[in-house]
Design an enzyme around this catalytic site. Sequence first.
Site, mmCIF file in Angstrom:
data_model
loop_
_atom_site.group_PDB
_atom_site.id
_atom_site.type_symbol
_atom_site.label_atom_id
_atom_site.label_comp_id
_atom_site.label_asym_id
_atom_site.label_seq_id
_atom_site.Cartn_x
_atom_site.Cartn_y
_atom_site.Cartn_z
ATOM 1 N N ARG A 78 -15.365 -25.639 37.670
ATOM 2 C CA ARG A 78 -15.386 -24.416 38.499
ATOM 3 C C ARG A 78 -16.423 -24.544 39.608
ATOM 4 N NH1 ARG A 78 -16.416 -20.579 33.668
ATOM 5 N NH2 ARG A 78 -17.053 -19.091 35.272
ATOM 6 N N ARG A 95 -16.250 -16.153 27.040
ATOM 7 C CA ARG A 95 -15.015 -16.477 27.768
ATOM 8 C C ARG A 95 -14.559 -17.901 27.452
ATOM 9 N NH1 ARG A 95 -15.919 -14.601 33.942
ATOM 10 N NH2 ARG A 95 -15.100 -16.677 34.307
ATOM 11 N N ARG A 141 -23.414 -16.742 28.697
ATOM 12 C CA ARG A 141 -22.896 -15.383 28.937
ATOM 13 C C ARG A 141 -22.148 -14.850 27.712
ATOM 14 N NH1 ARG A 141 -19.536 -14.650 34.123
ATOM 15 N NH2 ARG A 141 -18.753 -16.645 33.379
ATOM 16 N N ARG A 170 -11.207 -16.824 47.752
ATOM 17 C CA ARG A 170 -11.838 -18.021 47.209
ATOM 18 C C ARG A 170 -11.498 -19.264 47.991
ATOM 19 N NH1 ARG A 170 -13.013 -16.210 41.743
ATOM 20 N NH2 ARG A 170 -13.960 -17.916 40.650
ATOM 21 N N LYS A 204 -22.075 -12.199 40.169
ATOM 22 C CA LYS A 204 -21.159 -11.293 40.887
ATOM 23 C C LYS A 204 -20.774 -10.100 40.007
ATOM 24 C CE LYS A 204 -18.075 -14.569 41.653
ATOM 25 N NZ LYS A 204 -18.729 -15.745 41.017
#
Length: 214
Positions: A171, A160, A127, A88, A13
């Site tokens: 998640r 993160r 990431r 969400r 995203k």
Amino acid sequence: MRLILLGPPGAGKGTQAANIVDKYNIPHISTGDIFRKNIKEGTDLGKKAKEYIDGGQLVPDSLTIALVEDRLKQDDAQDGFLLDGFPRNLDQAEALDQILENMACKLTSVINIAVDPSILVERAVGRRICKNCGATYHVVFNPSKVEGVCDKCSGELYQRSDDNEETVSNRINVYSNETAPLIDYYTEQGVIINVDGQKDIDLVFEDIASALGR
Ligand code: AP5
Ligand code: MG
Ligand code: ZN
């Protein structure tokens, strides 16, 4: 254009958002980025949001919906926006419908980035993000030229705090239970665009741009 990006954690995203806002000249509104900025600055909102984010749970709607409503009222969002990571759950989606009705406008499209759950953990754990400009990399799929250094601004890359295996798994579960039902919700509204998020980053963007048709 009034757009929503929908997809599981690590779907791409944020990566696609950077391209979309550039091409269509609309503000990128990421609730995750807003929460992380507040955590970094130590605001009240940041203090409240941190434990949910680090556990991979949703921040309560009472905090999230008001935040988005305020953001959508700002001048730069009056001619269009890209929402990334909101809504969400169904309550947030219904609240957004109401907010847009009050603003006398409608969604243009909801871009649903589909990725097989089996590759999401690898995407998120690998990431890296630039501390300075926010550019997103991946240690394997989209590495920076020099390890740990941003190609665009030479800023330092970081990971993160919620990108560890355990939190990512939480998640993904939250996504399946609470967010995935929005695919049907927006399909029924006739605004969904489904894209295959497993292609190369550039090809995913080509598919999005061609579906948006401008
Ligand atoms: P948020 O920041 O929104 O995180 P998320 O939804 O879990 O999604 P990510 O940012 O992890 O993934 P992404 O889809 O943006 O992927 P990216 O492009 O970076 O939310 C974080 C937390 O905040 C939530 O858990 C919750 O606690 C809270 N929150 C936020 N919004 C909320 C709301 N509305 N209500 C309540 N709570 C809320 O890509 C991932 C990696 O893959 C990168 O390394 C990238 O380089 C790589 N990659 C991308 N595309 C490709 C590709 N096509 N091929 C190969 N690699 C790729
Ligand atoms: Mg993101
Ligand atoms: Zn940078």
